[in-house]
Design a protein around this motif. Sequence first.
Motif, PDB file in Angstrom:
ATOM      1  N   PRO A 152       0.889   7.583   7.389  1.00 47.83           N
ATOM      2  CA  PRO A 152       0.413   8.081   8.685  1.00 47.83           C
ATOM      3  C   PRO A 152       1.435   8.920   9.467  1.00 47.83           C
ATOM      4  O   PRO A 152       1.247   9.160  10.657  1.00 47.83           O
ATOM      5  CB  PRO A 152       0.074   6.800   9.431  1.00 47.83           C
ATOM      6  N   PHE A 153       2.540   9.305   8.820  1.00 46.86           N
ATOM      7  CA  PHE A 153       3.494  10.286   9.340  1.00 46.86           C
ATOM      8  C   PHE A 153       4.372   9.815  10.502  1.00 46.86           C
ATOM      9  O   PHE A 153       5.558  10.122  10.532  1.00 46.86           O
ATOM     10  CB  PHE A 153       2.792  11.578   9.769  1.00 46.86           C
ATOM     11  N   TYR A 154       3.830   9.107  11.461  1.00 45.80           N
ATOM     12  CA  TYR A 154       4.549   8.863  12.703  1.00 45.80           C
ATOM     13  C   TYR A 154       5.138   7.457  12.827  1.00 45.80           C
ATOM     14  O   TYR A 154       5.610   7.079  13.901  1.00 45.80           O
ATOM     15  CB  TYR A 154       3.638   9.149  13.896  1.00 45.80           C
ATOM     16  N   LEU A 155       5.129   6.699  11.738  1.00 46.80           N
ATOM     17  CA  LEU A 155       5.734   5.377  11.727  1.00 46.80           C
ATOM     18  C   LEU A 155       6.043   5.020  10.275  1.00 46.80           C
ATOM     19  O   LEU A 155       5.407   5.536   9.366  1.00 46.80           O
ATOM     20  CB  LEU A 155       4.784   4.329  12.339  1.00 46.80           C
ATOM     21  N   GLY A 156       7.036   4.148  10.094  1.00 43.69           N
ATOM     22  CA  GLY A 156       7.388   3.718   8.751  1.00 43.69           C
ATOM     23  C   GLY A 156       8.766   4.129   8.301  1.00 43.69           C
ATOM     24  O   GLY A 156       9.102   4.004   7.115  1.00 43.69           O
ATOM     25  N   HIS A 157       9.593   4.592   9.231  1.00 42.06           N
ATOM     26  CA  HIS A 157      10.957   5.006   8.885  1.00 42.06           C
ATOM     27  C   HIS A 157      11.869   3.782   8.734  1.00 42.06           C
ATOM     28  O   HIS A 157      11.623   2.717   9.305  1.00 42.06           O
ATOM     29  CB  HIS A 157      11.500   5.948   9.955  1.00 42.06           C
ATOM     30  N   ALA A 158      12.951   3.976   7.988  1.00 38.86           N
ATOM     31  CA  ALA A 158      13.851   2.862   7.686  1.00 38.86           C
ATOM     32  C   ALA A 158      14.573   2.334   8.924  1.00 38.86           C
ATOM     33  O   ALA A 158      15.010   1.181   8.945  1.00 38.86           O
ATOM     34  CB  ALA A 158      14.870   3.290   6.631  1.00 38.86           C
ATOM     35  N   ASP A 159      14.708   3.150   9.956  1.00 35.57           N
ATOM     36  CA  ASP A 159      15.442   2.702  11.145  1.00 35.57           C
ATOM     37  C   ASP A 159      14.571   1.894  12.110  1.00 35.57           C
ATOM     38  O   ASP A 159      15.036   1.476  13.169  1.00 35.57           O
ATOM     39  CB  ASP A 159      16.075   3.888  11.873  1.00 35.57           C
ATOM     40  N   ASP A 191       0.843  -1.191   0.000  1.00 39.28           N
ATOM     41  CA  ASP A 191       0.000   0.000   0.000  1.00 39.28           C
ATOM     42  C   ASP A 191       0.884   1.248   0.000  1.00 39.28           C
ATOM     43  O   ASP A 191       1.999   1.240   0.541  1.00 39.28           O
ATOM     44  CB  ASP A 191      -0.890  -0.016   1.251  1.00 39.28           C
ATOM     45  N   TYR A 192       0.384   2.334  -0.588  1.00 43.16           N
ATOM     46  CA  TYR A 192       1.148   3.585  -0.592  1.00 43.16           C
ATOM     47  C   TYR A 192       1.423   4.077   0.826  1.00 43.16           C
ATOM     48  O   TYR A 192       2.456   4.673   1.094  1.00 43.16           O
ATOM     49  CB  TYR A 192       0.388   4.666  -1.365  1.00 43.16           C
ATOM     50  N   HIS A 193       0.498   3.801   1.732  1.00 42.17           N
ATOM     51  CA  HIS A 193       0.622   4.284   3.108  1.00 42.17           C
ATOM     52  C   HIS A 193       1.138   3.161   4.008  1.00 42.17           C
ATOM     53  O   HIS A 193       0.675   2.028   3.934  1.00 42.17           O
ATOM     54  CB  HIS A 193      -0.736   4.783   3.614  1.00 42.17           C
ATOM     55  N   HIS A 194       2.076   3.488   4.841  1.00 44.63           N
ATOM     56  CA  HIS A 194       2.693   2.484   5.716  1.00 44.63           C
ATOM     57  C   HIS A 194       1.662   1.793   6.594  1.00 44.63           C
ATOM     58  O   HIS A 194       0.780   2.440   7.180  1.00 44.63           O
ATOM     59  CB  HIS A 194       3.741   3.159   6.607  1.00 44.63           C
ATOM     60  N   GLY A 195       1.791   0.473   6.721  1.00 43.31           N
ATOM     61  CA  GLY A 195       0.889  -0.303   7.572  1.00 43.31           C
ATOM     62  C   GLY A 195       1.317  -0.237   9.023  1.00 43.31           C
ATOM     63  O   GLY A 195       1.783  -1.232   9.598  1.00 43.31           O
ATOM     64  N   ASN A 196       1.129   0.913   9.631  1.00 41.07           N
ATOM     65  CA  ASN A 196       1.609   1.139  10.997  1.00 41.07           C
ATOM     66  C   ASN A 196       0.989   0.159  11.995  1.00 41.07           C
ATOM     67  O   ASN A 196       1.647  -0.291  12.935  1.00 41.07           O
ATOM     68  CB  ASN A 196       1.300   2.577  11.436  1.00 41.07           C
ATOM     69  N   GLY A 197      -0.285  -0.181  11.782  1.00 40.57           N
ATOM     70  CA  GLY A 197      -0.930  -1.116  12.702  1.00 40.57           C
ATOM     71  C   GLY A 197      -0.300  -2.490  12.635  1.00 40.57           C
ATOM     72  O   GLY A 197      -0.015  -3.110  13.671  1.00 40.57           O
ATOM     73  N   THR A 198      -0.056  -2.983  11.428  1.00 42.36           N
ATOM     74  CA  THR A 198       0.549  -4.305  11.272  1.00 42.36           C
ATOM     75  C   THR A 198       1.945  -4.319  11.861  1.00 42.36           C
ATOM     76  O   THR A 198       2.333  -5.270  12.555  1.00 42.36           O
ATOM     77  CB  THR A 198       0.588  -4.703   9.785  1.00 42.36           C
ATOM     78  N   GLN A 199       2.728  -3.285  11.587  1.00 41.32           N
ATOM     79  CA  GLN A 199       4.075  -3.222  12.159  1.00 41.32           C
ATOM     80  C   GLN A 199       4.020  -3.301  13.683  1.00 41.32           C
ATOM     81  O   GLN A 199       4.764  -4.068  14.303  1.00 41.32           O
ATOM     82  CB  GLN A 199       4.784  -1.937  11.735  1.00 41.32           C
ATOM     83  N   SER A 200       3.142  -2.519  14.281  1.00 38.95           N
ATOM     84  CA  SER A 200       3.094  -2.481  15.744  1.00 38.95           C
ATOM     85  C   SER A 200       2.689  -3.830  16.337  1.00 38.95           C
ATOM     86  O   SER A 200       3.140  -4.194  17.427  1.00 38.95           O
ATOM     87  CB  SER A 200       2.135  -1.383  16.208  1.00 38.95           C
ATOM     88  N   LEU A 201       1.872  -4.582  15.617  1.00 38.77           N
ATOM     89  CA  LEU A 201       1.393  -5.863  16.136  1.00 38.77           C
ATOM     90  C   LEU A 201       2.479  -6.930  16.172  1.00 38.77           C
ATOM     91  O   LEU A 201       2.450  -7.829  17.014  1.00 38.77           O
ATOM     92  CB  LEU A 201       0.216  -6.346  15.292  1.00 38.77           C
ATOM     93  N   PHE A 202       3.438  -6.853  15.263  1.00 46.83           N
ATOM     94  CA  PHE A 202       4.450  -7.907  15.164  1.00 46.83           C
ATOM     95  C   PHE A 202       5.866  -7.403  15.436  1.00 46.83           C
ATOM     96  O   PHE A 202       6.827  -8.131  15.201  1.00 46.83           O
ATOM     97  CB  PHE A 202       4.381  -8.550  13.772  1.00 46.83           C
ATOM     98  N   TYR A 203       6.006  -6.199  15.950  1.00 47.97           N
ATOM     99  CA  TYR A 203       7.312  -5.551  16.051  1.00 47.97           C
ATOM    100  C   TYR A 203       8.285  -6.293  16.960  1.00 47.97           C
ATOM    101  O   TYR A 203       9.496  -6.211  16.780  1.00 47.97           O
ATOM    102  CB  TYR A 203       7.126  -4.117  16.539  1.00 47.97           C
ATOM    103  N   ASP A 204       7.771  -7.018  17.935  1.00 48.99           N
ATOM    104  CA  ASP A 204       8.654  -7.718  18.885  1.00 48.99           C
ATOM    105  C   ASP A 204       8.610  -9.233  18.685  1.00 48.99           C
ATOM    106  O   ASP A 204       8.932  -9.992  19.596  1.00 48.99           O
ATOM    107  CB  ASP A 204       8.287  -7.358  20.322  1.00 48.99           C
ATOM    108  N   ARG A 205       8.234  -9.670  17.466  1.00 46.64           N
ATOM    109  CA  ARG A 205       8.120 -11.096  17.182  1.00 46.64           C
ATOM    110  C   ARG A 205       9.048 -11.517  16.042  1.00 46.64           C
ATOM    111  O   ARG A 205       9.231 -10.774  15.080  1.00 46.64           O
ATOM    112  CB  ARG A 205       6.670 -11.451  16.832  1.00 46.64           C
ATOM    113  N   ALA A 206       9.589 -12.721  16.171  1.00 49.75           N
ATOM    114  CA  ALA A 206      10.488 -13.258  15.153  1.00 49.75           C
ATOM    115  C   ALA A 206       9.802 -14.253  14.228  1.00 49.75           C
ATOM    116  O   ALA A 206      10.415 -14.688  13.247  1.00 49.75           O
ATOM    117  CB  ALA A 206      11.695 -13.927  15.822  1.00 49.75           C
ATOM    118  N   ASP A 207       8.564 -14.614  14.521  1.00 44.55           N
ATOM    119  CA  ASP A 207       7.869 -15.607  13.695  1.00 44.55           C
ATOM    120  C   ASP A 207       7.097 -14.985  12.545  1.00 44.55           C
ATOM    121  O   ASP A 207       6.671 -15.688  11.621  1.00 44.55           O
ATOM    122  CB  ASP A 207       6.923 -16.456  14.551  1.00 44.55           C
TER     123      ASP A 207
END
Length: 351
Positions: free
Chosen positions: A229-236, A198-214
Motif C-alpha cells: 500500500p506504499f505509505y506504510l511498512g518501512h523498516a523504521d 502476505d506480499y502486501h504490508h498489513g497497514n491496517g493491522t499495524q495501525s491498530l496495535f502500533y502503540d500496544r505492547a501486548d
Amino acid sequence: MIVYFPPLHARHAPPCEIFRGERVPCFETPERAAIVHEALRQRGHALREPDRDSSPFLARVHTPPYLAFLETAWARWLALDADNAGRQPFPSVWPVRSLRSDVEPGNFIAQLGLYSFDNGTPISAGTWLAAKQAADAAVSAVACLGAGEVGVFSAGRPPGHHAGRDFMGGYCFLNHAAVAAEALREAGCRRVAILDVDYHHGNGTQSLFYDRADVLFVSIHGDPRSEYPFYLGHADETGSGAGAGFNLNLPLPAGSSVADWFSALDVALARIAGFRPEALVVSLGLDTYAGDPISRFALQAADFRQLGRCLRRQNLPTAFILEGGYAVAALGVNAAGVLDGFEESCPGGPA
C-alpha cells in the motif's frame, strides 16, 4: 485441521474494480475461497461453519461510525437511486492532509471517501454479510484454540489486514487478524503475536496495535517504496508509546528470491520467540507465490509446505487467517501446503 469456512462469503461479489486507472474484473473473487474449500475438503480437513459472534471484538477493533457505515452502505446506495442496484459505488474524493476527517459528511460518496484509502475496494450487496461472517470465522477459530486445538484455519473472504480502525482498502473491510488477536486477549493470553506473510504490508493491522505492547506485529512484505500500500511498512516503523519496539517490518525488494524470503522469516520468528507470546495469529497471504498476477515474490508450492513446518516449530497455538492470493488455480494447493506442513509434526497429522 479444523477449517472455518463462511458460506456467505460469495455474497461479496462485485463485478469490477479500479486497477491502475482502469475498470477491470475483480482479482478478489468468490472463486478464491471456493478453490481453497475444495482443496482442503479433498485433503480431509474438518470443514465447519462459523459458530461464534464477532460483534464484541469488532467493537474493539473498529469505530462505531465505521461499522455502521459498512452495515448500511449498500441499502443507502440503493436509496439514492433504484438503478444503483446495477452500479458500483466508488469514492472520488478523500480527506487528505489539510482536509478535515473528524466530521462525517452527509453525502454518501463523500462518506465512502472518508472511510476508504483507495478506490480499488468495491462494495456490493453482500459485502457486510460476507465480511462479518469472515470475522465470525476468526473468532470461531480462536475458540477452538481455547478448546485445545494446536492450529485452526479461518478461510473467509474478503480479506482483512488492510482495514484499519475506521477505514477500508486493499479489498479489506473488517480486520479479521486483529479480531482474532482481541479474542485471544479476551481468552486470557497476555501476549499475542501476529505474523503477516502476505506480499502486501498489513497497514491496517499495524495501525491498530502500533502503540500496544501486548500484541506484537511482524510483517514480511514487498518494499512499500514500490509496492502497495506504499505509505506504510518501512523498516523504521517500530511502534510508538507503550508499543515502541513491538512492531517489526521486514520489507523485501520486488523479485526477492525464496532464500531471501526465508531468511526474513527466520528473523521474524526469532523476534516472535523473544516476545514469548502465548498464541500466534498468522495473516496467511498466499500472494507470495511466483505466479501471482499482482505480486512479485518467487515462492513455489513446496515452499508453502516449508512455511507450515517453520510455523509449527514455534510450538504455539496458531490461528491462520486467509488474506490475499490471486493466482486462483494454485490457491488451494498452496493453502493446503501450509496446513500440511504445519501438521506434519503434530500427532495424527498427515505424513
